[in-house]
Design an enzyme around this catalytic site. Structure first.
Site, PDB file in Angstrom:
ATOM      1  N   TYR A 172     -14.672   6.381 -12.399  1.00 49.90           N
ATOM      2  CA  TYR A 172     -14.531   5.059 -11.774  1.00 49.90           C
ATOM      3  C   TYR A 172     -15.015   3.957 -12.714  1.00 49.90           C
ATOM      4  CZ  TYR A 172     -14.889   1.482  -8.096  1.00 49.90           C
ATOM      5  OH  TYR A 172     -14.736   0.349  -7.337  1.00 49.90           O
ATOM      6  N   ASP A 195       0.869  -1.179   0.000  1.00 52.47           N
ATOM      7  CA  ASP A 195       0.000   0.000   0.000  1.00 52.47           C
ATOM      8  C   ASP A 195       0.906   1.229   0.000  1.00 52.47           C
ATOM      9  OD1 ASP A 195      -2.353   1.599   0.095  1.00 52.47           O
ATOM     10  OD2 ASP A 195      -3.356   0.021   1.239  1.00 52.47           O
ATOM     11  N   GLY A 199      -7.430   0.657  -5.273  1.00 49.68           N
ATOM     12  CA  GLY A 199      -8.296   1.503  -6.081  1.00 49.68           C
ATOM     13  C   GLY A 199      -8.920   2.600  -5.241  1.00 49.68           C
ATOM     14  N   ASN A 227     -22.544   3.933 -13.351  1.00 47.39           N
ATOM     15  CA  ASN A 227     -23.167   4.412 -12.121  1.00 47.39           C
ATOM     16  C   ASN A 227     -23.188   5.938 -12.125  1.00 47.39           C
ATOM     17  OD1 ASN A 227     -24.471   4.099  -9.706  1.00 47.39           O
ATOM     18  ND2 ASN A 227     -22.671   3.479  -8.543  1.00 47.39           N
TER      19      ASN A 227
END
Length: 463
Positions: A370, A256, A307, A364
């Site tokens: 995204y 990360d 993400g 969406n």
């Protein structure tokens, strides 16, 4: 975050109100706990006349010691006996028997008239499948069919499975497995996953199995001796993936951004893994991943989980938000894959697993950036899969509404709609995504390449 509606639904007064108002009634889904058998309960096996996959299915049921039954099908009884599986007799008039799973070999269906075999088998037992049960139809990949009529009939199986997933309720999941010609020996990892509680939040999906080498594994530790790198591993879905990979025997390198160092250290300590604090968008990210994994014998599995979202309607979106999401969610995975594949950074029989989203399938509101990035991830899988060599595979999962810190921040009304708009009438758990990724990560899953499996409880979006 707790699903208070589900808690209310389990109370006596909640159950009464929900039943009388016709509201969604989510059940508590069975989930995997080690060590347990693949399946708890009886399995009913059926087959259309002339089906070619029954022997391999019977062998798998024998391998997992399933308590298996069949109706008055002498051909199926003989096939199963040759595979070492004794099928107990099941009288179709027996309405008291209950089944945890029903598996039907539809590979023998040659034309649309023979689709009646689906009705003939499932109609009498449709109400006899237990809560959190499984319906699995196994067919031939339509593109490899011997005739146009057979291809049409096999493609029609998708409509049946998706409808059953919405009809049967009670947390029952329905799946279709397409098997290429001569690929039946590669079926076992998929069938084990779909029969087990590991697939709790996967329903209405189509998985394609292709011919590949057969790799034997220890099914209790299918990743033993493997090195797995998980991006975005400090929390949420990434943390769950790291835990499941470690549970299955892998050494997990948790990656990360440096700002997440404390959480990375915590996760790695919990699973006995390693830490790599790295920005995946850095130009040398692939090079650093190869260098670190080389100290562990090379990289066997990489999970592109990292993400972000930066939601705005397109008219209100700043260019930097568009670029940031595309770069992290898609371009970084492309660059890392290119480096690893072009520089021997992935071991033979290696696995690349990507995390897409139902937003990449259905789109969406307020998520053009995204949705573009996650649709691109699907493209990454589809167009990379045919190019891979040395037993390598690439697949993706596409989560729906999963209970994470991100979804907990969604406004109440939208959050509740997201939870209920699927066949399970509830949100999934991070472990549901992780279990599906573990299927693709397994060394035994050599026949799974180019698949996109939604982990969404059969969401109504993009169905």
């Amino acid at each position: 975050m707790s699903d208070q509606y589900q808690v209310f639904a389990k109370s006596p007064i909640g159950n009464f109100i929900i039943k009388n108002l016709g509201l969604p009634s989510p059940v508590e889904l069975d989930r995997f706990e080690a060590p347990t058998p693949v399946i708890h309960g009886a399995v009913l096996l059926g087959a259309a006349p002339g089906s070619s996959l029954s022997a391999d299915i019977a062998q798998i049921l024998s391998n997992i010691h399933a308590n298996s039954y069949a109706g008055n099908n002498s051909e199926l009884q003989q096939v199963a006996a040759r595979a070492g599986l004794t099928l107990s007799a099941f009288n179709e008039g027996d309405k008291e028997s209950k089944f945890k799973a029903v598996v039907f070999d539809a590979s023998g269906i040659q034309n649309s008239e023979q689709l009646h075999e689906l009705y003939k088998f499932f109609n009498p037992i449709a109400r006899q499948i237990q809560t959190s049960g499984r319906v699995i139809v196994v067919g031939l990949t339509p593109e490899s069919a011997g005739s146009v009529q057979q291809a049409i009939a096999q493609r029609a199986l998708e409509g049946f499975v998706k409808s059953v997933g919405k009809e049967f309720k009670k947390g029952i999941a329905a799946q279709l497995v397409y098997v290429d010609q001569a690929a039946s020996a590669n079926l076992e990892s998929t069938l084990r996953f779909l029969l087990s509680p590991r697939s709790a939040y996967v329903s209405g999906q189509v998985i394609r199995v292709s011919k590949a080498s057969v790799v034997d594994v220890d099914w209790s530790k299918p990743l033993a001796g493997k090195t797995v790198l998980v991006t975005g591993a400090s929390r949420g879905i990434g943390e769950a993936i790291a835990h499941v990979m470690a549970r299955d025997g892998a050494h997990v390198i948790c990656l990360d951004v440096p700002q997440q160092q404390a959480d990375l250290d915590r996760v790695a300590a919990e699973i006995g893994g390693s830490v790599l604090a790295l920005d995946i968008t850095a130009a040398d990210a692939g090079e650093k991943i190869k260098a670190v994994t080389a100290t562990q014998g090379g990289l066997d599995v990489i999970v592109h989980n990292a993400g972000i979202t930066r939601d705005k309607t397109l008219a209100n979106m700043k260019p930097e938000l568009w670029d940031l999401v595309i770069n992290i969610n898609l371009t970084a995975a492309e660059r890392i894959n290119d480096f690893l594949l072009n520089n021997d950074g992935l071991n033979e029989n290696g696995r690349i697993i990507c995390v897409s989203s139902i937003s990449g399938i259905a789109g969406n509101l307020g998520q053009t950036n995204y949705a573009v990035s996650k649709a691109g991830v699907i493209g990454l899988v589809k167009f990379t899969a045919p190019m891979l060599k040395k037993g390598m595979t690439i697949n993706a999962v596409a989560p729906g509404f999963i209970e994470t810190q991100m979804t907990a921040a969604i406004p109440f009304a939208i959050r509740e709609a997201g939870r209920r708009m699927n066949s399970m009438s509830q949100g999934g758990q991070p472990v549901d995504v992780a279990e599906t990724i573990a299927l693709f990560a397994s060394a035994a899953s050599t026949g799974l390449n180019g698949n996109i499996v939604r982990v969404c409880g059969q969401s109504l979006l993009g169905a």
